[in-house]
Write a protein that holds these residues in place. Structure first.
Motif, PDB file in Angstrom:
ATOM      1  N   ARG A  20       0.616  -1.677  -0.158  1.00  0.00           N
ATOM      2  CA  ARG A  20       0.161   0.229   0.432  1.00  0.00           C
ATOM      3  C   ARG A  20       0.846   1.383   0.218  1.00  0.00           C
ATOM      4  O   ARG A  20       0.435   2.533  -0.575  1.00  0.00           O
ATOM      5  CB  ARG A  20      -1.229   0.468   1.435  1.00  0.00           C
ATOM      6  CG  ARG A  20      -2.135   1.015   1.180  1.00  0.00           C
ATOM      7  CD  ARG A  20      -2.395   1.183   2.264  1.00  0.00           C
ATOM      8  NE  ARG A  20      -1.847   1.250   3.550  1.00  0.00           N
ATOM      9  CZ  ARG A  20      -2.355   1.852   4.619  1.00  0.00           C
ATOM     10  NH1 ARG A  20      -3.890   1.756   5.204  1.00  0.00           N
ATOM     11  NH2 ARG A  20      -1.382   2.166   5.747  1.00  0.00           N
ATOM     12  N   LEU A  21       2.068   1.302   0.551  1.00  0.00           N
ATOM     13  CA  LEU A  21       2.443   2.625   0.575  1.00  0.00           C
ATOM     14  C   LEU A  21       2.072   3.075   1.914  1.00  0.00           C
ATOM     15  O   LEU A  21       0.819   2.975   2.344  1.00  0.00           O
ATOM     16  CB  LEU A  21       3.612   2.549  -0.807  1.00  0.00           C
ATOM     17  CG  LEU A  21       4.504   2.148  -1.272  1.00  0.00           C
ATOM     18  CD1 LEU A  21       4.654   1.956  -2.735  1.00  0.00           C
ATOM     19  CD2 LEU A  21       5.554   1.608  -0.580  1.00  0.00           C
ATOM     20  N   ASP A  22       2.915   4.711   1.178  1.00  0.00           N
ATOM     21  CA  ASP A  22       1.634   5.781   2.183  1.00  0.00           C
ATOM     22  C   ASP A  22       1.174   6.787   1.305  1.00  0.00           C
ATOM     23  O   ASP A  22       1.831   8.145   0.853  1.00  0.00           O
ATOM     24  CB  ASP A  22       2.316   6.488   2.832  1.00  0.00           C
ATOM     25  CG  ASP A  22       3.032   5.728   4.616  1.00  0.00           C
ATOM     26  OD1 ASP A  22       1.887   5.166   4.937  1.00  0.00           O
ATOM     27  OD2 ASP A  22       4.612   5.771   4.429  1.00  0.00           O
ATOM     28  N   LEU A  23       0.154   6.388   0.372  1.00  0.00           N
ATOM     29  CA  LEU A  23      -0.435   6.911  -0.590  1.00  0.00           C
ATOM     30  C   LEU A  23      -1.622   8.163   0.604  1.00  0.00           C
ATOM     31  O   LEU A  23      -2.306   7.918   0.973  1.00  0.00           O
ATOM     32  CB  LEU A  23      -1.240   5.942  -1.194  1.00  0.00           C
ATOM     33  CG  LEU A  23      -0.690   4.491  -2.220  1.00  0.00           C
ATOM     34  CD1 LEU A  23      -1.676   3.929  -2.621  1.00  0.00           C
ATOM     35  CD2 LEU A  23       0.612   5.534  -3.103  1.00  0.00           C
ATOM     36  N   ASP A  24      -1.328   8.893  -0.546  1.00  0.00           N
ATOM     37  CA  ASP A  24      -2.586  10.131   0.372  1.00  0.00           C
ATOM     38  C   ASP A  24      -2.953  11.193  -1.238  1.00  0.00           C
ATOM     39  O   ASP A  24      -2.319  10.709  -2.049  1.00  0.00           O
ATOM     40  CB  ASP A  24      -0.979  11.075   0.714  1.00  0.00           C
ATOM     41  CG  ASP A  24      -2.378  11.398   2.156  1.00  0.00           C
ATOM     42  OD1 ASP A  24      -3.529  11.917   2.507  1.00  0.00           O
ATOM     43  OD2 ASP A  24      -1.845  11.558   3.354  1.00  0.00           O
ATOM     44  N   MET A  25      -3.233  11.649  -0.331  1.00  0.00           N
ATOM     45  CA  MET A  25      -3.926  12.967  -1.404  1.00  0.00           C
ATOM     46  C   MET A  25      -3.555  14.535  -1.044  1.00  0.00           C
ATOM     47  O   MET A  25      -4.024  14.726  -0.280  1.00  0.00           O
ATOM     48  CB  MET A  25      -6.050  12.910  -1.554  1.00  0.00           C
ATOM     49  CG  MET A  25      -5.859  11.057  -1.590  1.00  0.00           C
ATOM     50  SD  MET A  25      -7.842  10.988  -2.099  1.00  0.00           S
ATOM     51  CE  MET A  25      -8.516  12.180  -3.305  1.00  0.00           C
ATOM     52  N   HIS A  26      -3.412  14.830  -2.247  1.00  0.00           N
ATOM     53  CA  HIS A  26      -2.643  16.452  -1.965  1.00  0.00           C
ATOM     54  C   HIS A  26      -3.647  17.349  -3.327  1.00  0.00           C
ATOM     55  O   HIS A  26      -3.712  17.174  -4.122  1.00  0.00           O
ATOM     56  CB  HIS A  26      -1.260  16.612  -2.562  1.00  0.00           C
ATOM     57  CG  HIS A  26      -0.211  15.849  -1.081  1.00  0.00           C
ATOM     58  ND1 HIS A  26      -0.357  14.876  -1.264  1.00  0.00           N
ATOM     59  CD2 HIS A  26      -0.092  16.352   0.116  1.00  0.00           C
ATOM     60  CE1 HIS A  26       0.314  14.029   0.022  1.00  0.00           C
ATOM     61  NE2 HIS A  26       0.457  14.768   0.383  1.00  0.00           N
ATOM     62  N   TYR A  27      -3.412  18.965  -2.960  1.00  0.00           N
ATOM     63  CA  TYR A  27      -3.564  19.416  -4.377  1.00  0.00           C
ATOM     64  C   TYR A  27      -2.734  20.845  -3.380  1.00  0.00           C
ATOM     65  O   TYR A  27      -1.564  21.333  -3.321  1.00  0.00           O
ATOM     66  CB  TYR A  27      -4.983  20.236  -3.511  1.00  0.00           C
ATOM     67  CG  TYR A  27      -5.074  21.251  -2.533  1.00  0.00           C
ATOM     68  CD1 TYR A  27      -4.797  22.375  -2.751  1.00  0.00           C
ATOM     69  CD2 TYR A  27      -5.184  20.246  -1.525  1.00  0.00           C
ATOM     70  CE1 TYR A  27      -5.135  23.465  -1.918  1.00  0.00           C
ATOM     71  CE2 TYR A  27      -5.382  21.095  -0.401  1.00  0.00           C
ATOM     72  CZ  TYR A  27      -5.275  22.741  -0.881  1.00  0.00           C
ATOM     73  OH  TYR A  27      -5.598  23.498   0.343  1.00  0.00           O
ATOM     74  N   ASN A  28      -2.849  21.649  -5.402  1.00  0.00           N
ATOM     75  CA  ASN A  28      -1.849  22.823  -5.078  1.00  0.00           C
ATOM     76  C   ASN A  28      -2.638  23.892  -5.170  1.00  0.00           C
ATOM     77  O   ASN A  28      -3.962  24.109  -5.451  1.00  0.00           O
ATOM     78  CB  ASN A  28      -0.699  22.122  -6.715  1.00  0.00           C
ATOM     79  CG  ASN A  28       0.210  21.664  -7.124  1.00  0.00           C
ATOM     80  OD1 ASN A  28       0.609  21.094  -5.676  1.00  0.00           O
ATOM     81  ND2 ASN A  28      -0.025  21.221  -8.071  1.00  0.00           N
ATOM     82  N   PRO A  29      -2.618  24.829  -4.117  1.00  0.00           N
ATOM     83  CA  PRO A  29      -2.907  25.876  -3.740  1.00  0.00           C
ATOM     84  C   PRO A  29      -2.796  26.855  -4.878  1.00  0.00           C
ATOM     85  O   PRO A  29      -1.626  27.034  -5.494  1.00  0.00           O
ATOM     86  CB  PRO A  29      -2.250  26.527  -2.645  1.00  0.00           C
ATOM     87  CG  PRO A  29      -1.542  25.135  -1.567  1.00  0.00           C
ATOM     88  CD  PRO A  29      -1.148  24.842  -2.901  1.00  0.00           C
ATOM     89  N   PRO A  30      -3.816  27.856  -5.396  1.00  0.00           N
ATOM     90  CA  PRO A  30      -4.111  28.431  -7.026  1.00  0.00           C
ATOM     91  C   PRO A  30      -2.904  30.249  -6.663  1.00  0.00           C
ATOM     92  O   PRO A  30      -3.219  30.148  -5.282  1.00  0.00           O
ATOM     93  CB  PRO A  30      -5.000  28.702  -7.038  1.00  0.00           C
ATOM     94  CG  PRO A  30      -5.952  28.623  -5.673  1.00  0.00           C
ATOM     95  CD  PRO A  30      -5.646  27.884  -5.441  1.00  0.00           C
ATOM     96  N   GLY A  31      -2.185  29.565  -7.156  1.00  0.00           N
ATOM     97  CA  GLY A  31      -1.580  30.925  -6.942  1.00  0.00           C
ATOM     98  C   GLY A  31      -0.076  30.894  -6.012  1.00  0.00           C
ATOM     99  O   GLY A  31       0.721  32.206  -5.774  1.00  0.00           O
ATOM    100  N   ILE A  32       0.102  29.654  -5.247  1.00  0.00           N
ATOM    101  CA  ILE A  32       1.159  29.876  -3.822  1.00  0.00           C
ATOM    102  C   ILE A  32       1.889  28.727  -5.010  1.00  0.00           C
ATOM    103  O   ILE A  32       1.953  27.642  -5.654  1.00  0.00           O
ATOM    104  CB  ILE A  32       0.377  29.199  -3.468  1.00  0.00           C
ATOM    105  CG1 ILE A  32      -0.969  30.758  -2.218  1.00  0.00           C
ATOM    106  CG2 ILE A  32       1.209  29.121  -1.610  1.00  0.00           C
ATOM    107  CD1 ILE A  32      -1.967  29.403  -1.343  1.00  0.00           C
ATOM    108  N   ARG A  33       3.382  29.006  -4.620  1.00  0.00           N
ATOM    109  CA  ARG A  33       3.862  27.742  -5.111  1.00  0.00           C
ATOM    110  C   ARG A  33       4.942  27.522  -3.946  1.00  0.00           C
ATOM    111  O   ARG A  33       4.996  27.756  -2.599  1.00  0.00           O
ATOM    112  CB  ARG A  33       5.884  28.556  -6.178  1.00  0.00           C
ATOM    113  CG  ARG A  33       4.918  29.310  -7.231  1.00  0.00           C
ATOM    114  CD  ARG A  33       6.409  29.651  -7.708  1.00  0.00           C
ATOM    115  NE  ARG A  33       5.662  30.837  -8.796  1.00  0.00           N
ATOM    116  CZ  ARG A  33       6.714  31.478  -9.973  1.00  0.00           C
ATOM    117  NH1 ARG A  33       7.741  31.488  -9.079  1.00  0.00           N
ATOM    118  NH2 ARG A  33       6.343  31.274 -11.327  1.00  0.00           N
TER     119      ARG A  33
END
Length: 456
Positions: free
Chosen positions: A241-254
């Motif tokens: 399984r490993l350490d799968l997760d869910m992320h997102y990239n905030p708009p306008g933020i690097r």
């Protein structure tokens, strides 16, 4: 019978700096009374109100729920609580069943297993486990009774899966208003645990239940559950399984991606009514919530020779012990890895401490001083919770909320559990009030000081 022996004192509380569990009774709606002679450091007198109880419990739970690692273990009490809200009755259980061969020997072994686990009598799972062990022995010996016992087990598992689905059916077909109340309460309950700041580890949800009530509640809540199954049409169980997760990239933020809100890890420790052993794999079939029976969903391509005997309901009757142990070893390893680490909190609801495999993990967890166990249960009819509390021997690391006045699921969600998404909004408001309050005091003191200087 003296007043102290009155059975109405069936609520037990131990939180924060309480040295011992405190028993109390409901004297009238919203009013409670401790046993005579009980000394409470945070209360004067014997009577108190729901407001005082809430001020004692809610901040404590809110703090614990923001521990670095948070895990939630749901037992059958959760299913019964939601089913009662929807259908005005507890979910039907599965009692001992009749067997056509070696019934006396199987029942004797089941009783011995139950006694070793600290239970007064054997249940269906003990009986099924003993029958599976006997079946394997008969197969090794080439005994003709093996076929008869295998047929019995198939019938029993078919009936058992039907009883699980009947519980789901009772909730899904309940009166609309009651069904909405039940699911809304379940959603609020789950989100109280799942609402964690992005700097904290994901919530880990574990359950010993075979039904899909938590999955249904998570779906309604928009909560994403990460488990060991991979795929969409017929997901397959994977060890890697490993350490799968869910992320997102905030708009306008690097920068690095942020955690996606509303995600939790999910593990069904005893299997599920929709898990089957097909070929060399463990698969999850598309069984609707509240379906009448499971047989109609087994006869599909890729499921050759799969029947109720291949349902991964613990203890299942898979074709060999290696396959039988395979998924459950992985699942219990997930439990130990999640809770046995520093700054970890484990919350149980509706779990009666009747599974020694789980109790052993909890016992090991409590050897780490920074861990904490919170036990929530509507009752403790067999006394196993309090017995486990005494055996663990770590009272300062254990909080207890036992009894209908504390752990009725509606009372719990409305009064004692932290509100969903309470963290950022509440913390921001708190900081804002501190700033304003501090500024107003500073301005007042500066004005008073200037006035004193002018007077001088």
């Amino acid at each position: 019978m003296s007043k102290d022996d009155d059975p109405k004192y069936n609520n037990i509380l131990k939180v924060r700096d309480d040295h011992l569990p405190i028993a109390f009774a409901v004297s009238e709606p919203g009013k409670f009374r401790f046993k005579e002679g009980t000394e409470i450091s945070w209360l004067s007198g014997e009577e108190f109100s729901l407001k005082e109880l809430r001020s004692r419990i809610e901040p404590w739970l809110t703090s614990l729920f923001q521990s670095e690692h948070l895990s939630f273990l749901a037992g059958s009490g959760l299913t019964h609580a939601v089913h009662y809200l929807a259908a005005d009755k507890a979910a039907a259980g599965m009692g001992a069943v009749a067997l056509s061969c070696h019934e006396a020997e199987i029942n004797k072994a089941a009783a011995e297993t139950a006694e070793a686990a600290g239970r007064s009598q054997g249940n269906f799972e003990d009986q099924l486990r003993s029958a599976n062990e006997l079946l394997r022995g008969l197969e090794i010996l080439g005994n003709k009774d093996a076929d008869t016992l295998r047929t019995d087990l198939k019938t029993i598992l078919t009936q058992f899966s039907a009883s699980i689905l009947a519980c789901e059916w009772g909730i899904a077909t309940a009166d609309e208003s009651k069904r909405e109340l039940a699911f809304n309460t379940l959603v609020t309950f789950l989100m109280s645990f799942a609402s964690r700041t992005g700097t904290r580890d994901r919530l880990s949800i574990f359950t010993t239940n075979y039904d899909r009530l938590i999955e249904a509640g998570a779906e309604l809540a928009g909560l994403h559950l990460l488990d060991r199954f991979v795929g969409s049409l017929m997901p397959i169980f994977r060890s890697s399984r490993l350490d799968l997760d869910m992320h997102y990239n905030p708009p306008g933020i690097r920068g690095e991606p942020r955690y996606l809100e509303g995600v939790a890890r999910f593990t069904k420790l005893h299997g599920s009514v929709d898990w089957v052993h097909a070929g060399n794999d463990i698969r999850r079939i598309g069984l609707p919530f509240g379906a009448a029976k499971v047989d109609a969903y087994l006869g599909t391509p890729g499921m050759k020779d799969v029947d109720a005997n291949r349902l991964m309901i613990y203890p299942n009757s898979a074709k060999d012990r290696e396959a039988s142990d395979y998924p459950y070893v992985e699942l219990f390893r997930d439990l130990a890895a999640a809770v046995c680490r520093p700054n970890s909190t484990l919350v149980t609801y509706g779990y009666s401490f009747g599974d020694e495999h789980i109790n052993r993990v909890i016992r090991d967890m409590l050897t780490i001083p920074s861990t904490h166990l919170v036990v929530m249960s509507y009752d403790d009819p067999l006394g196993r919770i309090m017995k486990s509390y005494q055996e663990f021997g770590r009272p300062s690391q254990i909080s207890l909320l036992i009894g209908p006045a504390l752990s009725d699921i509606r009372t719990l969600t409305e009064n004692f559990l932290p509100k969903a998404a309470i963290d950022r909004t509440t913390f921001r408001m708190s900081e804002l009030l501190k700033q304003r309050f501090g500024t107003s005091i500073s301005d007042k003191r500066a004005t008073e000081h200037a006035t004193d200087g002018d007077a001088a």
